[in-house]
Design an enzyme around this catalytic site. Structure first.
Site, PDB file in Angstrom:
ATOM      1  CB  CYS A   1       1.592   6.598  -7.459  1.00  0.00           C
ATOM      2  SG  CYS A   1       1.770   5.856  -5.846  1.00  0.00           S
TER       3      CYS A   1
ATOM      4  CB  CYS B   1       5.834   3.843   5.565  1.00  0.00           C
ATOM      5  SG  CYS B   1       4.484   4.497   4.570  1.00  0.00           S
TER       6      CYS B   1
ATOM      7  CB  CYS C   1      -1.575   3.116   6.247  1.00  0.00           C
ATOM      8  SG  CYS C   1      -1.331   1.355   5.930  1.00  0.00           S
TER       9      CYS C   1
ATOM     10  CB  CYS D   1       8.230   4.973  -2.449  1.00  0.00           C
ATOM     11  SG  CYS D   1       8.153   4.319  -4.060  1.00  0.00           S
TER      12      CYS D   1
ATOM     13  CB  CYS E   1       5.809   0.057   7.521  1.00  0.00           C
ATOM     14  SG  CYS E   1       4.635  -1.207   6.992  1.00  0.00           S
TER      15      CYS E   1
HETATM   16  N1  SAH Z   1       0.666  -0.268   1.609  1.00  0.00           N
HETATM   17  C1  SAH Z   1       1.189  -0.835   0.432  1.00  0.00           C
HETATM   18  C2  SAH Z   1       1.288   0.143  -0.725  1.00  0.00           C
HETATM   19  C3  SAH Z   1       1.799   1.528  -0.447  1.00  0.00           C
HETATM   20  S1  SAH Z   1       3.489   1.768  -0.089  1.00  0.00           S
HETATM   21  C4  SAH Z   1       2.538  -1.464   0.694  1.00  0.00           C
HETATM   22  O1  SAH Z   1       3.088  -1.250   1.769  1.00  0.00           O
HETATM   23  O2  SAH Z   1       2.994  -2.214  -0.166  1.00  0.00           O
HETATM   24  C5  SAH Z   1       4.375   1.549  -1.612  1.00  0.00           C
HETATM   25  C6  SAH Z   1       5.830   1.084  -1.412  1.00  0.00           C
HETATM   26  O3  SAH Z   1       6.651   2.125  -0.859  1.00  0.00           O
HETATM   27  C7  SAH Z   1       5.947  -0.082  -0.445  1.00  0.00           C
HETATM   28  O4  SAH Z   1       6.861  -1.046  -0.924  1.00  0.00           O
HETATM   29  C8  SAH Z   1       6.490   0.601   0.791  1.00  0.00           C
HETATM   30  O5  SAH Z   1       7.105  -0.312   1.645  1.00  0.00           O
HETATM   31  C9  SAH Z   1       7.436   1.597   0.191  1.00  0.00           C
HETATM   32  N2  SAH Z   1       7.839   2.663   1.100  1.00  0.00           N
HETATM   33  C10 SAH Z   1       7.180   3.128   2.169  1.00  0.00           C
HETATM   34  N3  SAH Z   1       7.875   4.140   2.746  1.00  0.00           N
HETATM   35  C11 SAH Z   1       8.995   4.312   2.015  1.00  0.00           C
HETATM   36  C12 SAH Z   1      10.100   5.228   2.095  1.00  0.00           C
HETATM   37  N4  SAH Z   1      10.146   6.161   3.016  1.00  0.00           N
HETATM   38  N5  SAH Z   1      11.073   5.122   1.162  1.00  0.00           N
HETATM   39  C13 SAH Z   1      10.988   4.186   0.178  1.00  0.00           C
HETATM   40  N6  SAH Z   1       9.966   3.327   0.053  1.00  0.00           N
HETATM   41  C14 SAH Z   1       8.988   3.373   0.965  1.00  0.00           C
HETATM   42 FE1  SF4 Z   2       0.886   1.262   5.206  1.00  0.00          FE
HETATM   43 FE2  SF4 Z   2       3.138   2.529   4.576  1.00  0.00          FE
HETATM   44 FE3  SF4 Z   2       3.256   0.053   5.584  1.00  0.00          FE
HETATM   45 FE4  SF4 Z   2       2.338   0.450   3.071  1.00  0.00          FE
HETATM   46  S1  SF4 Z   2       4.406   0.845   3.827  1.00  0.00           S
HETATM   47  S2  SF4 Z   2       1.433  -0.856   4.692  1.00  0.00           S
HETATM   48  S3  SF4 Z   2       1.281   2.452   3.350  1.00  0.00           S
HETATM   49  S4  SF4 Z   2       2.465   1.892   6.661  1.00  0.00           S
END
Ligand code: SAH
Ligand code: SF4
Length: 425
Positions: A148, A162, A155, A400, A159
């Protein structure tokens, strides 16, 4: 009835890999940025230009590029002296101007489930800035090993569930820093052609990964820190190197780019990279998605799904993965499961339910397991495989959305203070 709940990853029976050696974390202050540029991550054309600067005549350049490409990406050479098929003079000339350096590994953590996380250090954007840190995670499974990769430091999107989204600093990674993560993983796993396989390798020599073409790193996901489609060119260039059949040679079907929905670059990802696409959907209504994935305000669900329908190369054999994080009492009702199935009707899709991975300070909780099972059943009954992604490496915050490095943007005051310190040193 068939049990609908599947898990994508079982505890690993892949051999535990890795050369002996302890990675000691050195203080940030002791970091020395590389003095010379690295050849890692250059395209073949750029490599040819680099060779031109050390006097390789045009007629020889393609052949030399081919040799160096092989040493770098098949053999994993870490210094020019290893390149025995290249003349001594050329090796010396290259070493005077370039390196084969990868990002510096500052820490390696190994989870009880075999997942590994590396903390990597990169130069800051200017000499007075502290170095940057990113994380990269290796997840061994029975039939594959997935790496990964991060695409940015931090970022720009926020979100709220995250961990990476809470990190202020953002700098785009270069192609060399993205490819460099693969190099580091293969270095640490002993995953190069001809390399001694890692400790604890359960394979017999007859079943050696090298002979069977099996490698520890067989798949790549752009699901680490950052939004890959906001660093499009570098991610594209790096993934094209990873997919190059005469080098790292990971098939494009084994490379998945995850986006939170940068609609403006989705078609380009299909056309210019040709990798598999994963979309972080997480909600079926714009109102909730605006909150969970704030980018939805710019690119609402309908636009996002239109871009998915038009994704180049989409077919039943090449489906888009829709990721859906299971957040307790937020997006996990059975009505939402039904709406999800309706929303995706007509798109060749897989649905990947991700149990929420908690991190310090989060306000979200993971849905109850029973609810995840029921949600998954609705999706399964609608004809989709609905694997639930088993959290991996939670004990080392490698799952993730748990990645976050210590790098933060320096405030103007901090920068001035550092500058003042540097001046009085
Ligand atoms: N920025 C991109 C890729 C990185 S995140 C994106 O958002 O798609 C990879 C995946 O992990 C995304 O689906 C994201 O929404 C998810 N993710 C982020 N934080 C998480 C968490 N705390 N628990 C589970 N999945 C999470
Ligand atoms: Fe950025 Fe995390 Fe949202 Fe992916 S899930 S776009 S890494 S803030």
């Amino acid at each position: 009835m068939t049990e609908p709940l599947q898990t994508t990853s079982a505890p690993s029976t892949m051999p535990t890999a890795g050369p002996a050696g302890f990675v000691e974390k050195t203080p940030l202050e002791r970091y020395l940025p590389p003095a010379k540029p690295s050849l890692v991550g250059l395209s073949r054309a750029q490599l040819g230009e680099a060779l031109a600067t050390v006097g390789v005549p045009p007629a020889q350049r393609n052949m030399r590029v081919q040799q160096i490409w092989h040493w770098l990406y098949v053999r994993g050479a870490r210094d020019f002296d290893a390149m025995t098929s290249v003349s001594k003079e050329l090796r010396a000339a290259l070493a005077a101007q370039f390196t084969l350096a990868r990002p510096e590994v500052v820490a390696e953590q190994i989870s009880t489930d075999g997942t590994r996380k590396w903390l990597l250090r990169l130069p800051g954007e200017h000499s007075l800035e502290r170095p940057h840190e990113i994380e990269c995670v290796y997840i061994p499974e029975t039939d594959r090993g997935t790496l990964c990769l991060s695409s940015q430091v931090g970022c720009t999107l926020t979100c709220p569930f995250c961990h990476t989204g809470t990190q202020r600093l953002v700098r785009n990674l270069t192609p060399g820093e993205i490819v460099g993560q693969i190099m580091v993983a293969r270095d640490r796993l002993g995953d190069w052609l001809g390399a001694a396989r890692g400790r604890g390798n359960a394979r017999s020599s007859a079943d050696d990964g090298e002979k069977s073409g099996q490698r520890f790193v067989s798949n790549i996901v752009m699901m680490g820190m950052g939004e890959p489609l906001y660093n499009f060119e570098a991610v594209r260039d790096a993934l094209l190197i990873a997919a190059d059949g005469e080098g790292i040679a990971i098939s494009k079907r084994r490379i998945t780019l995850s986006t939170s929905g940068v609609v403006s670059n989705i078609a380009r990802a299909g056309a210019e990279i040709g990798c598999m696409l994963a979309v972080s959907l997480h909600a079926v209504r714009d109102e909730l998605r605006n909150e969970l994935v704030p980018l939805n305000r710019k690119y609402p669900i309908e636009q996002l799904l239109d871009a998915c329908r038009n994704y180049p190369g989409l077919s039943n054999a090449r489906r888009i993965t829709f990721e859906y994080v299971m957040l307790k009492d937020v997006n996990d009702s059975l009505a939402e499961a039904k709406a999800l199935v309706k929303l995706l009707a007509g798109i060749p899709a897989k649905i990947n339910l991700i149990p929420f991975n908690p991190w310090p300070g989060t306000r979200y909780e993971c849905s109850d397991w029973e609810r995840i099972e029921k949600f998954s059943e609705v999706i399964f009954n609608a004809g989709y495989a609905s694997p639930v992604r088993t959290p991996r490496g939670r004990d080392i915050l490698a799952a993730c959305g748990q990645l976050k490095s210590a790098s933060e943007k320096l405030s103007a005051r901090e920068r001035l203070a550092l500058r003042a310190m540097a001046m009085t040193d």
